[in-house]
Write a protein that holds these residues in place. Sequence first.
Motif, short mmCIF file in Angstrom:
data_model
loop_
_atom_site.label_atom_id
_atom_site.label_comp_id
_atom_site.label_asym_id
_atom_site.label_seq_id
_atom_site.Cartn_x
_atom_site.Cartn_y
_atom_site.Cartn_z
N SER A 1 2.08 -4.49 -10.91
CA SER A 1 1.24 -5.41 -10.13
C SER A 1 0.26 -4.64 -9.23
O SER A 1 -0.87 -5.06 -9.03
N ARG A 2 0.69 -3.48 -8.73
CA ARG A 2 -0.22 -2.65 -7.94
C ARG A 2 -1.38 -2.16 -8.80
O ARG A 2 -2.55 -2.23 -8.44
N GLU A 3 -1.05 -1.67 -9.99
CA GLU A 3 -2.10 -1.15 -10.88
C GLU A 3 -3.08 -2.24 -11.29
O GLU A 3 -4.28 -2.01 -11.42
N ALA A 4 -2.56 -3.45 -11.49
CA ALA A 4 -3.43 -4.56 -11.87
C ALA A 4 -4.41 -4.87 -10.74
O ALA A 4 -5.62 -5.02 -10.96
N ALA A 5 -3.89 -4.93 -9.51
CA ALA A 5 -4.77 -5.23 -8.37
C ALA A 5 -5.80 -4.12 -8.19
O ALA A 5 -6.97 -4.38 -7.89
N LYS A 6 -5.35 -2.88 -8.43
CA LYS A 6 -6.26 -1.74 -8.31
C LYS A 6 -7.38 -1.82 -9.34
O LYS A 6 -8.54 -1.55 -9.05
N ALA A 7 -7.03 -2.22 -10.54
CA ALA A 7 -8.04 -2.34 -11.60
C ALA A 7 -9.06 -3.41 -11.25
O ALA A 7 -10.28 -3.25 -11.47
N LEU A 8 -8.59 -4.51 -10.68
CA LEU A 8 -9.52 -5.57 -10.27
C LEU A 8 -10.41 -5.08 -9.13
O LEU A 8 -11.62 -5.31 -9.12
N PRO B 1 -23.54 -5.36 1.39
CA PRO B 1 -22.32 -5.00 2.11
C PRO B 1 -21.14 -5.84 1.60
O PRO B 1 -21.33 -7.02 1.26
N TYR B 2 -20.01 -5.24 1.52
CA TYR B 2 -18.82 -5.99 1.10
C TYR B 2 -17.57 -5.25 1.55
O TYR B 2 -17.62 -4.05 1.88
N THR B 3 -16.46 -5.96 1.57
CA THR B 3 -15.18 -5.35 1.89
C THR B 3 -14.14 -5.85 0.90
O THR B 3 -14.10 -7.05 0.62
N ILE B 4 -13.38 -4.94 0.34
CA ILE B 4 -12.22 -5.37 -0.43
C ILE B 4 -10.99 -4.87 0.32
O ILE B 4 -10.84 -3.67 0.55
N ASN B 5 -10.16 -5.79 0.75
CA ASN B 5 -8.90 -5.42 1.38
C ASN B 5 -7.79 -5.59 0.36
O ASN B 5 -7.64 -6.66 -0.23
N ARG B 6 -7.06 -4.51 0.13
CA ARG B 6 -5.94 -4.60 -0.82
C ARG B 6 -4.73 -3.88 -0.24
O ARG B 6 -4.85 -2.77 0.27
N VAL B 7 -3.61 -4.55 -0.29
CA VAL B 7 -2.34 -3.89 0.03
C VAL B 7 -1.42 -4.17 -1.15
O VAL B 7 -1.05 -5.32 -1.40
N GLU B 8 -1.12 -3.14 -1.89
CA GLU B 8 -0.30 -3.29 -3.10
C GLU B 8 -0.88 -4.38 -4.01
O GLU B 8 -2.00 -4.25 -4.46
N THR C 1 4.75 -11.25 2.34
CA THR C 1 4.94 -9.81 2.10
C THR C 1 6.37 -9.45 1.67
O THR C 1 6.58 -8.42 1.04
N GLY C 2 7.34 -10.30 2.01
CA GLY C 2 8.73 -10.03 1.66
C GLY C 2 8.90 -9.91 0.15
O GLY C 2 8.51 -10.80 -0.59
N PHE C 3 9.45 -8.80 -0.29
CA PHE C 3 9.67 -8.50 -1.72
C PHE C 3 8.36 -8.44 -2.52
O PHE C 3 8.39 -8.37 -3.73
N ARG C 4 7.21 -8.46 -1.82
CA ARG C 4 5.94 -8.23 -2.52
C ARG C 4 5.45 -6.80 -2.28
O ARG C 4 4.99 -6.13 -3.20
N LEU C 5 5.57 -6.32 -1.05
CA LEU C 5 5.11 -4.96 -0.78
C LEU C 5 6.14 -3.92 -1.23
O LEU C 5 5.92 -2.73 -1.13
N GLY C 6 7.25 -4.40 -1.72
CA GLY C 6 8.35 -3.53 -2.13
C GLY C 6 9.63 -4.27 -1.77
O GLY C 6 9.59 -5.34 -1.15
N LEU C 7 10.76 -3.70 -2.15
CA LEU C 7 12.03 -4.40 -1.91
C LEU C 7 12.30 -4.58 -0.41
O LEU C 7 12.97 -5.52 0.00
N GLU C 8 11.77 -3.68 0.39
CA GLU C 8 12.00 -3.80 1.84
C GLU C 8 10.83 -4.48 2.55
O GLU C 8 10.76 -4.50 3.78
#
Length: 430
Positions: free
Chosen positions: A328-335, A349-356, A245-252
């Motif tokens: 990268s967020r928009e790309a994951a959202k599109a997928l 039934p299904y689950t999509i978990n996405r964080v950024e 998650t470091g530098f992936r969810l944002g700079l912090e």
Amino acid sequence: MEALASGEKSRMLFERAKELFPGSVNSPVRAAVKPYPFYVERGEGAYLYTVDGARIVDLVLAYGPLILGHKHPRVLEAIEEALARGWLYGAPGEAEVLLAEKILGYVKKGGMIRFVNSGTEATMTAIRLARGYTGRDLILKFDGCYHGSHDAVLVAAGSAAAHYGVPTSAGVPEAVARLTLVSPYNDVEALERVFADYGDRIAGVIVEPVIANAGVIPPRREFLTALQRLSRESGALLILDEVVTGFRLGLEGAQGYFNIEGDIIVLGKIIGGGFPVGAVAGSREVMSLLTPQGKVFNAGTFNAHPITMAAGLATLKALEEEPVYRVSREAAKALEEAASEVLDRTGLPYTINRVESMMQLFIGVEEVSNAAQARKADQKLYVKLHEEMLRRGVFIAPSNLEAVFTGLPHQSEALEIAVEVLRNSLKTVL
Ligand code: PLP
């Protein structure tokens, strides 16, 4: 007809590799690409080019580090410039100072950092620090969280309640595993019970602030709050494993994203720009326990490797100056949207978990908020999806217990291909 990812040349390399490497590979997940892995010749942007002449869109990104994609020009330039001067000195250089200042400014203001060579080394050092600081032995981890391949963290427990861990690898002594407690993720009640029973003996609590190793599982707000409160009250150090998650969810990282604070922050992957790296960051008080200042041992021939430091610094500058997080967020959202659209029509039934820019799809389950639920999802169907997508030229991890990662190059044509292939492949396998 376009070339398949793995053709004759890959097969021949695989035949030789089988004789050389246990299970044919040098890290287990690579062997999960069946019937044999594709062998890579080069990478550029969003694409991998295989030795068999195929071009595939890469949604694995080396399992996380390459958020800028392959061979980003400014990283390449930084490495070339550093290489031209030499590559290993056994003495400090400027880049490690610059990278440390940059990283600490985002993850631990006023703190200190130690660079090592992998996430594994970093979590190992973080745990040793927590034990050295508190004078206690027990470590608490969570089912489904992966923290590398050293003994203390290769431990899991069998049931929903928290209890002493058992080794999940041959070769990990039970006596070592018994020092690691395991509790279910996102379960505040279980967490309260562990602290009630063992709180005064726990040196450190190590956690992935978003699980990336049981698929992707976001934390519940109350779980994070309880983690922070209980570890503080008991005097245990909270070790946030931000290798992914470091530098992936944002700079912090996750700290900024969820507004939490760890006592020790473990980093890896992105901060090395694609070169081997790990790092441990913490307050001055905690970090000054490390050798040579203190008595908690850490050393490494390759620590703060000049090429890694140059690549890391260039990567962080790109993260500051280019629209990496938005793209990268928009790309994951599109997928995510493409997959939902197809799945909604099936009634499954299904689950999509996405964080950024990290996500995973679990077919056959309504909710995935812990590892036990993730393991109940339809693995076989997911593997079929991976195979079908690869056949059509898009690489997602071969297991739904890994993550799908997007990055800066997942835009325009590469993103269109990825979305289209995901949609059509799902339709084929469902
Ligand atoms: N921590 C987390 C959350 C990871 O995902 C990983 C690797 O995937 C590690 C630690 C170990 O890092 P490395 O593979 O660099 O040893």
